[in-house]
Motif scaffolding. Structure first.
Motif, short mmCIF file in Angstrom:
data_model
loop_
_atom_site.label_atom_id
_atom_site.label_comp_id
_atom_site.label_asym_id
_atom_site.label_seq_id
_atom_site.Cartn_x
_atom_site.Cartn_y
_atom_site.Cartn_z
N VAL A 186 3.68 4.04 -7.85
CA VAL A 186 3.51 2.82 -7.49
C VAL A 186 2.69 2.23 -8.43
O VAL A 186 1.46 2.75 -8.75
CB VAL A 186 3.01 2.90 -6.01
CG1 VAL A 186 2.83 1.15 -5.55
CG2 VAL A 186 3.94 3.54 -5.18
N LEU B 186 5.37 -1.57 0.91
CA LEU B 186 6.66 -0.65 0.92
C LEU B 186 7.11 -0.08 2.18
O LEU B 186 8.05 0.65 2.45
CB LEU B 186 6.24 0.40 0.06
CG LEU B 186 6.05 0.01 -1.52
CD1 LEU B 186 5.60 1.05 -2.37
CD2 LEU B 186 7.56 -0.03 -2.14
N HIS C 222 8.09 2.22 -9.03
CA HIS C 222 7.87 0.91 -8.48
C HIS C 222 7.15 0.23 -9.37
O HIS C 222 6.34 0.83 -9.91
CB HIS C 222 6.83 0.94 -7.01
CG HIS C 222 6.39 -0.28 -6.75
ND1 HIS C 222 4.91 -0.59 -7.17
CD2 HIS C 222 6.67 -1.34 -5.65
CE1 HIS C 222 4.63 -1.65 -6.72
NE2 HIS C 222 5.44 -2.08 -5.69
N MET D 219 12.50 -1.74 -8.08
CA MET D 219 12.38 -0.36 -7.66
C MET D 219 13.54 0.63 -8.06
O MET D 219 14.44 -0.09 -7.81
CB MET D 219 12.09 -0.25 -6.18
CG MET D 219 10.83 -1.04 -5.57
SD MET D 219 10.68 -1.53 -3.81
CE MET D 219 9.59 -2.77 -4.00
#
Lengths: 351, 385
Positions: free
Chosen positions: B281, B296, B366, B377
């Motif tokens: 991420v 998320l 991400h 994503m």
């Protein structure tokens, strides 16, 4: 392959200097007009893709402000290429081919007036060996023109004929920047800007923007009577170093034209993104365009050259002649980089 | 929808403050060659090249893909250049994948890079513009108010950001490509580091790195016969919203929620914390870990910080986040998104080395950019769908 068509096109008036209008303000009415013609709203559009360059505005993320301008709320599926809008159209076409969208909004914009565009484009060159010498875009084009004149049967008169015809055609294009009837002998009597190029062999400096809406299959047929179907689209790049290329030819255009199926039927017209007169000659040869194919009925990049949007405008101009029924099969071309380094060819056809 | 696509090769450069040993072309080529070697392929096997990077002013080269065509073996091939702000590494991967998924190409090389030592990111992000006040804030100054708002709303304790910074730097010690290798990192050191943009301390912010990441993507028939296990794409999504308008939710943006909902639906994910084994991420400032956990859907709104506090996001937690060390340990901006996507793929390929999460079968990559307004994503799996 899915059937995908250009269903609407709009462009801003091409002007030398849009003054206090920023890129977003130039763009907003153009996007609104393209959407209106397509009858779709931004929220009905499946995918949005734009093309622009930070270096024209002198700002990082200049495309981010455009997102505010188009009103991307609720959030949209969107992407951006740091390339001419013709490549944004390519990315959107791929997205539709993938099946991830049935329609797409494509737009591009460029405001060349704030900087010295000849020098700004020198920053596209190899940063270690070329850019430090600051070879400007007109001088590099002149090297290419010199190479062409010395290795072919073309003469300076052929260059002037391209300029005269472009501006003559532009008389019927209300969005063109330069238009008029010019006497060949008078053009040839003008002094060189950078030998062998005269001022009329070079593109004007232009602020402008273009927008296109793409739609697939039945959606395209619902939107308009005569969609401009994309029968083939392909793009290719050549090496960057000018010394390893034959500047008098355009093998990347030749290959892209072949992959796009340019020769698979008779062409009514070709919109070629040739910012310099001699480049039109090189492109015509690369594409094998025959007598009778009308070249740049819009006036082309010699009548208006909004950098980053001029290639997309070629596709839009070619498509609008199919949409209106005045042509059946057309070729559109876009270029990027010094001396035609990268080229895209799109073949459009009526039903 | 479309052809199945697999990641069959991944290449990364060593990330560092300054790769003075390489030109820009040398940098992208190093990543490209490593991706080709991983896939056991040569330049001639590649049909098209898709390259991405953040603003051109970071290196001072306008549209550098033109100059990089030779180094990436793109001559005679299609080459695309993507730029969607900080999310660009992610969007570049997705554009490359769509060329395979649409059935246009068999194998595509995608590369993302930044050579930040060539310029000054603070300057490049804050050049003065006509008709607007000049805010020389950079990214930290822009995002600090979002973090303060998050802390106020969620009542998160002050130490959460430092826990993220410590965890990601410890993870980086297991990743030989990571820029920051801080053997002596500790909570005390992080707490003692200078406050840059309250509440972001120096050691809670990402470094400025040189580096490139590359991937080879291939269609199903070629990917299943690749020499090493492929990572299969089961979902890709992009969402964008405007930078500013009255009432915009900047801490938990709608575009991020929509993007996650889209990619989960494609991958058949209903409970992301349970269904996803590991996630990479985009966390450039420590506090963005808990913020993105909520965006998320890994945690309820206001509770993302508890995941960090309980150790759920650590290597041995139930939802490991940034096993590679993340953006906090390596940040060649234009490549940072692709590194997230590539690290997610490495995990499901079982090729993440010392930072491998055992049994990782489903992973999320991400990326975000702009003013928390561009989201990308993808979900990758070890098993072919």
């Amino acid at each position: 392959m899915r059937d995908v068509a250009v269903v609407s096109f709009a462009q801003a008036p091409n002007v030398r200097n849009a003054g206090a209008m920023n890129e977003v303000e130039i763009l907003m009415p153009v996007v609104a007009q393209a959407l209106e013609k397509s009858t779709l709203t931004l929220q009905e559009i499946g995918f949005t893709c734009s093309g622009s360059s930070d270096y024209l505005a002198g700002a990082p993320f200049s495309f981010v402000m455009a997102i505010d301008a188009i009103g991307a709320w609720p959030p949209i599926s969107e992407s951006h290429v740091e390339m001419d809008g013709a490549w944004a159209l390519y990315e959107a076409w791929v997205k539709i081919q993938h099946g991830a969208a049935d329609s797409a909004l494509v737009y591009s914009f460029g405001k060349s007036s704030p900087g010295q565009i000849r020098d700004v484009l020198a920053l596209q060159l190899d940063p270690y060996y070329m850019a430090p010498l600051w070879p400007d875009s007109v001088s590099l084009a002149a090297l290419q023109a010199r190479a062409l004149l010395e290795s072919s049967a073309y003469g300076e008169k052929d260059l002037a004929e391209v300029a005269a015809r472009s501006r003559r055609n532009a008389q019927s294009n209300p969005k063109a920047q330069l238009a008029g009837d010019f006497d060949l002998a008078a053009l040839l009597a003008e002094p060189y800007l950078v030998s062998p190029l005269r001022k009329h062999d070079c593109p004007p400096i232009t602020d402008g923007a273009s927008a296109v809406v793409l739609a697939a299959g039945d959606l395209a047929r619902r939107i308009c009577e005569r969609p401009a179907w994309i029968r083939g689209i392909d793009h290719r790049i050549e090496p960057h170093a000018l010394g390893v290329r034959d500047l008098t030819r355009s093998p990347s255009t030749e290959l892209a034209g072949e992959k796009a199926g340019a020769a698979q039927g008779p062409l009514d017209l070709a919109e070629l993104h040739a910012p310099f007169t001699h480049q039109e000659l090189i492109l015509r040869d690369a594409l094998g365009l025959k007598e009778g194919v009308e070249i740049n009925p819009s006036g082309g990049a010699l009548a208006a050259n909004p950098v980053m949007a001029a290639g997309l405008a070629r596709i839009g101009e070619a498509a609008s002649r199919i949409l209106s029924g005045s042509a059946n099969r057309a070729l559109a071309h876009a270029t990027s980089g010094p001396c035609l380094q990268q080229n895209l060819v799109c073949v459009l056809e009526g039903e | 929808m479309g052809e199945l696509c697999g990641v069959v090769g991944i290449g990364q450069t060593k990330y560092a403050s300054k790769r003075g040993d390489l030109s820009i072309a040398g940098l992208v080529r190093e990543a490209g060659i490593r991706a080709l070697e991983d896939a056991d392929l040569d330049w001639k096997d590649i049909d098209a090249v898709v390259i991405g990077k953040a603003p051109d002013m970071f290196e001072g080269v306008m549209m550098p893909e033109l100059y990089l065509a030779d180094a990436l073996g793109a001559s005679g091939k299609p080459m695309l250049r993507v730029h969607t702000a900080g999310s660009v590494g992610g969007s570049t991967s997705i554009v490359a994948a769509s060329l395979v998924q649409a059935g246009i190409h068999d194998r595509v090389l995608t590369v993302a890079f930044e050579k930040q030592s060539e310029s000054n990111a603070m300057w490049a992000l804050s050049s003065k513009q006509p008709f607007s006040p000049h805010i020389n804030a950079g990214a930290g100054g822009y995002f600090a108010p979002h973090i303060r708002t998050y802390m106020r709303r969620s009542q998160a304790p002050d130490h959460i950001g430092m826990l993220v910074a410590l965890k990601d730097r410890l993870n980086a010690l297991k990743n030989p490509y990571a820029h920051l290798q801080m053997e002596d990192i500790s909570l005390q050191k992080i707490e003692a580091s200078p406050m840059l943009w309250a509440p972001i301390r120096y050691l809670e912010t990402c470094p400025s790195s040189d580096g490139a990441c590359a991937m080879v993507l291939a269609r199903e028939a070629l990917a299943k016969d690749a020499p090493r296990p492929p990572a299969w794409l089961v979902g890709t999504a992009m969402r964008t919203e405007p930078t500013m308008f009255p009432g915009r939710e900047e801490v938990n943006p709608q575009a991020g929620k929509d993007c996650a909902a889209d990619v989960y639906a494609q991958a058949g994910i209903t409970d992301p914390r349970k269904d996803i084994d590991v996630a990479e991420v985009y966390v450039p400032f420590s506090w963005f870990e808990p913020m993105w956990m909520e965006n998320l859907g890994f945690a309820e709104e206001g509770t993302g910080w508890q995941m960090t506090d309980e150790g759920a996001t650590a290597l041995d937690g139930d939802m490991p986040i940034n096993a590679s060390g993340g953006v906090l340990s390596s940040n060649p901006i234009g490549a940072s998104g692709m590194i997230r996507f590539a690290e997610a793929a490495l995990q499901v390929r079982g090729m993440a080395g010392d930072h491998q999460i055992d049994g990782a079968r489903t992973a999320l990559g991400h990326a975000y950019g702009g003013g928390s307004q561009y989201f990308c994503m993808w979900i990758v799996r070890s098993e072919r769908p």
